[in-house]
Structure formats: structure tokens, C-alpha cells
Design a protein around this motif. Structure first.
Motif, mmCIF file in Angstrom:
data_model
loop_
_atom_site.group_PDB
_atom_site.id
_atom_site.type_symbol
_atom_site.label_atom_id
_atom_site.label_comp_id
_atom_site.label_asym_id
_atom_site.label_seq_id
_atom_site.Cartn_x
_atom_site.Cartn_y
_atom_site.Cartn_z
ATOM 1 N N GLU A 120 -2.189 -10.422 10.536
ATOM 2 C CA GLU A 120 -0.818 -10.114 10.138
ATOM 3 C C GLU A 120 -0.682 -9.843 8.643
ATOM 4 O OE1 GLU A 120 -1.280 -14.577 9.919
ATOM 5 O OE2 GLU A 120 -1.882 -13.041 11.349
ATOM 6 N N LYS A 121 -1.719 -10.132 7.866
ATOM 7 C CA LYS A 121 -1.678 -9.903 6.415
ATOM 8 C C LYS A 121 -2.532 -8.715 5.978
ATOM 9 C CE LYS A 121 -0.500 -14.618 5.346
ATOM 10 N NZ LYS A 121 -0.752 -15.787 4.544
ATOM 11 N N ARG A 122 -3.254 -8.091 6.893
ATOM 12 C CA ARG A 122 -4.189 -7.025 6.532
ATOM 13 C C ARG A 122 -3.497 -5.770 6.014
ATOM 14 N NH1 ARG A 122 -8.375 -8.056 11.593
ATOM 15 N NH2 ARG A 122 -9.189 -9.994 10.696
ATOM 16 N N TRP A 123 -2.352 -5.417 6.551
ATOM 17 C CA TRP A 123 -1.638 -4.205 6.119
ATOM 18 C C TRP A 123 -1.286 -4.312 4.640
ATOM 19 C CZ3 TRP A 123 4.083 -3.128 6.083
ATOM 20 C CH2 TRP A 123 4.362 -1.760 5.995
ATOM 21 N N GLN A 124 -0.670 -5.407 4.265
ATOM 22 C CA GLN A 124 -0.287 -5.601 2.867
ATOM 23 C C GLN A 124 -1.518 -5.828 1.981
ATOM 24 O OE1 GLN A 124 1.648 -4.968 0.033
ATOM 25 N NE2 GLN A 124 3.227 -5.460 1.518
ATOM 26 N N ALA A 125 -2.521 -6.554 2.486
ATOM 27 C CA ALA A 125 -3.728 -6.820 1.698
ATOM 28 C C ALA A 125 -4.472 -5.526 1.371
ATOM 29 C CB ALA A 125 -4.647 -7.783 2.445
ATOM 30 N N ALA A 126 -4.562 -4.621 2.334
ATOM 31 C CA ALA A 126 -5.255 -3.344 2.081
ATOM 32 C C ALA A 126 -4.497 -2.530 1.046
ATOM 33 C CB ALA A 126 -5.408 -2.565 3.388
ATOM 34 N N ALA A 127 -3.178 -2.498 1.142
ATOM 35 C CA ALA A 127 -2.365 -1.756 0.159
ATOM 36 C C ALA A 127 -2.452 -2.404 -1.222
ATOM 37 C CB ALA A 127 -0.921 -1.681 0.627
ATOM 38 N N SER A 128 -2.563 -3.714 -1.253
ATOM 39 C CA SER A 128 -2.664 -4.427 -2.532
ATOM 40 C C SER A 128 -3.916 -4.029 -3.307
ATOM 41 C CB SER A 128 -2.661 -5.941 -2.301
ATOM 42 O OG SER A 128 -1.400 -6.349 -1.814
ATOM 43 N N GLN A 129 -4.974 -3.615 -2.599
ATOM 44 C CA GLN A 129 -6.177 -3.120 -3.280
ATOM 45 C C GLN A 129 -5.853 -1.928 -4.173
ATOM 46 O OE1 GLN A 129 -10.120 -3.953 -0.737
ATOM 47 N NE2 GLN A 129 -9.043 -2.137 -0.133
ATOM 48 N N ASP A 166 2.801 -2.458 -3.260
ATOM 49 C CA ASP A 166 3.530 -3.420 -2.442
ATOM 50 C C ASP A 166 4.329 -2.608 -1.428
ATOM 51 O OD1 ASP A 166 5.222 -5.244 -1.253
ATOM 52 O OD2 ASP A 166 5.755 -6.258 -3.133
ATOM 53 N N LEU A 167 3.884 -2.610 -0.189
ATOM 54 C CA LEU A 167 4.517 -1.798 0.849
ATOM 55 C C LEU A 167 5.966 -2.196 1.099
ATOM 56 C CD1 LEU A 167 1.487 -1.653 3.294
ATOM 57 C CD2 LEU A 167 2.406 0.239 1.957
ATOM 58 N N ASN A 168 6.312 -3.429 0.780
ATOM 59 C CA ASN A 168 7.696 -3.872 0.962
ATOM 60 C C ASN A 168 8.649 -3.197 -0.014
ATOM 61 O OD1 ASN A 168 7.082 -5.772 3.037
ATOM 62 N ND2 ASN A 168 6.210 -7.082 1.449
ATOM 63 N N LEU A 169 8.121 -2.639 -1.112
ATOM 64 C CA LEU A 169 8.955 -1.984 -2.104
ATOM 65 C C LEU A 169 9.095 -0.487 -1.876
ATOM 66 C CD1 LEU A 169 7.727 -3.834 -5.330
ATOM 67 C CD2 LEU A 169 9.718 -4.355 -3.889
ATOM 68 N N LEU A 170 8.340 0.041 -0.918
ATOM 69 C CA LEU A 170 8.423 1.473 -0.622
ATOM 70 C C LEU A 170 9.562 1.724 0.351
ATOM 71 C CD1 LEU A 170 4.674 2.434 -0.149
ATOM 72 C CD2 LEU A 170 6.080 2.710 -2.178
ATOM 73 N N SER A 171 10.270 2.787 0.133
ATOM 74 C CA SER A 171 11.394 3.143 0.989
ATOM 75 C C SER A 171 11.049 4.379 1.800
ATOM 76 C CB SER A 171 12.647 3.426 0.142
ATOM 77 O OG SER A 171 13.667 3.957 0.953
ATOM 78 N N SER A 172 11.553 4.443 3.009
ATOM 79 C CA SER A 172 11.353 5.643 3.819
ATOM 80 C C SER A 172 12.430 6.674 3.512
ATOM 81 C CB SER A 172 11.365 5.279 5.307
ATOM 82 O OG SER A 172 12.597 4.681 5.644
ATOM 83 N N ASP A 173 13.426 6.319 2.705
ATOM 84 C CA ASP A 173 14.528 7.228 2.340
ATOM 85 C C ASP A 173 14.316 7.747 0.933
ATOM 86 O OD1 ASP A 173 15.802 6.705 4.770
ATOM 87 O OD2 ASP A 173 16.807 4.933 3.947
ATOM 88 N N ALA A 174 13.656 8.860 0.807
ATOM 89 C CA ALA A 174 13.391 9.439 -0.503
ATOM 90 C C ALA A 174 14.636 10.156 -1.039
ATOM 91 C CB ALA A 174 12.230 10.428 -0.423
ATOM 92 N N GLY A 175 14.911 9.983 -2.320
ATOM 93 C CA GLY A 175 15.979 10.714 -2.973
ATOM 94 C C GLY A 175 17.375 10.173 -2.744
ATOM 95 N N HIS A 176 17.513 8.983 -2.197
ATOM 96 C CA HIS A 176 18.837 8.400 -1.957
ATOM 97 C C HIS A 176 19.066 7.221 -2.880
ATOM 98 C CE1 HIS A 176 19.512 10.767 1.681
ATOM 99 N NE2 HIS A 176 18.225 10.622 1.902
ATOM 100 N N CYS A 177 20.319 6.984 -3.218
ATOM 101 C CA CYS A 177 20.673 5.826 -4.053
ATOM 102 C C CYS A 177 20.972 4.632 -3.198
ATOM 103 C CB CYS A 177 21.904 6.133 -4.898
ATOM 104 S SG CYS A 177 21.583 7.407 -6.105
#
Length: 189
Positions: free
Chosen positions: A165-174, A178-189
Motif C-alpha cells: 500500500e506504500k509502493r506507489w508513493q515510495a516509487a514516486a518519492s524516488q 509527492d503524488l498527493n500534491l498532484l492535481s488531475s485538474d490542470a489550469g484551474h484555480c
């Protein structure tokens, strides 16, 4: 001419906006990537079965009780009945893939490695999956260009030691992401 970088021995990290249910929030170990396509095994989707059930179905006697409790993962949507064992050290097994892989990692698809694991004499590090992920020629490159994936060199600690359950974030951390800070809504306020 465009130079292509192949991603064998890399992790593919699904971007948060990737909605495909087969790959949403997954980390996939890329076993093979060439101009002909790619093959990978998802490493963070444990199934509701354990190795003991598979060994029993295959009529392999379990001598090491640890083997019966080993997790089995959903490796991908292709050939879900086909098993793969990622392992280190490499050793010598009947049907092993090493071409293109790092020297310290093997992928075996034969019964003998499962028998060794059941007897407590298998490789030190083992990851077991049913099924795999596959991409046709140019398909993965297209998905990368559309920002569906991040990629980073594969890490044995993430593959064998980090809880699923931690591998997704751990791989991105390399990558410092931080995947939690990425938004799927580009260009919106």
C-alpha cells in the motif's frame, strides 16, 4: 530521428489522473521494453489469495509454513492464470528470464521455483504475481508522452520490502514527487 529510451528495469508509476481501473494508482515493474512493445508486472495490488492456495491447487506439498502465507499479486490484466516469480538471487531454475534484466534479479515461470519455496529453499527475496501488463509497439511511448506515467529505475527495497500500500508513493518519492500534491485538474484555480 527520435532516440527512444527503453524502460526495462524501471518502475512505471501511474499518474493520479490515470483512470484506467487496471492501472489506477499502480506501480509496474517493467521486465522488458523494446521497439516491439513492453511487458511489466504490477507490484502493488495484492490479491485475496495466498501462495498456499496456489500450491495446494498445484498439488505441491508445503514443508515451510511461511510459504503458505506469502502474498500473491495481480500482475496485470493479461493472462491472469499465468504465474510469475520475481526473485533474487537469480539462481538456476527451469524457465527463467534474465535477458535484459539486472544481474541480481530473475523472473521465473516454472514449477521448480514454487516447489523450492514450498520446501523453504527458494530465493531470499520473492515476489509472486498472476498475470502481466503488456503494451504493443509504440503504445507505452504514447502513454508516456500523454503524461499517464512517471518512470524511475526499479528499486529492490520497494519491490521486496516496502508494504504494497506504500509502493506507489515510495516509487514516486524516488523522483522527489509527492503524488498527493498532484492535481488531475490542470489550469484551474
Amino acid at each position: 530521428m527520435l532516440e527512444t529510451t527503453y524502460l526495462t528495469n524501471h518502475f512505471l508509476i501511474a499518474m493520479p489522473a490515470l483512470a484506467d481501473p487496471h492501472f489506477h494508482q499502480t506501480v509496474t515493474y517493467i521486465c522488458m521494453h523494446s521497439e516491439e512493445g513492453a511487458m511489466g508486472i504490477i507490484i502493488n495490488r495484492p490479491m485475496d489469495i495466498d501462495l498456499g492456495e496456489i500450491l495446494e491447487h498445484m498439488e505441491i506439498e508445503i514443508e515451510d509454513p511461511r510459504a503458505s502465507r506469502m502474498a500473491v499479486f495481480e500482475g496485470g490484466p493479461v493472462q491472469r492464470e499465468r504465474g510469475f516469480v520475481l526473485h533474487r538471487p537469480v539462481g538456476r531454475w527451469d524457465a527463467m528470464v534474465t535477458a535484459g534484466l539486472r544481474n541480481d534479479l530473475g523472473i521465473t515461470v516454472s514449477r521448480d521455483i514454487l516447489e523450492a519455496i514450498a520446501q523453504g529453499r527458494g530465493p531470499k527475496d520473492v515476489f509472486i504475481a498472476l498475470g502481466y501488463a503488456g503494451w504493443e509497439a509504440g503504445q507505452l511511448e504514447h502513454e508516456l508522452a500523454n503524461n499517464s506515467w512517471l518512470s524511475t529505475p526499479a528499486d529492490n527495497d520497494i519491490l521486496f520490502r516496502v508494504p504494497p500500500e506504500k509502493r506507489w508513493q515510495a516509487a514516486a518519492s524516488q523522483l522527489g514527487v509527492d503524488l498527493n500534491l498532484l492535481s488531475s485538474d490542470a489550469g484551474h484555480c
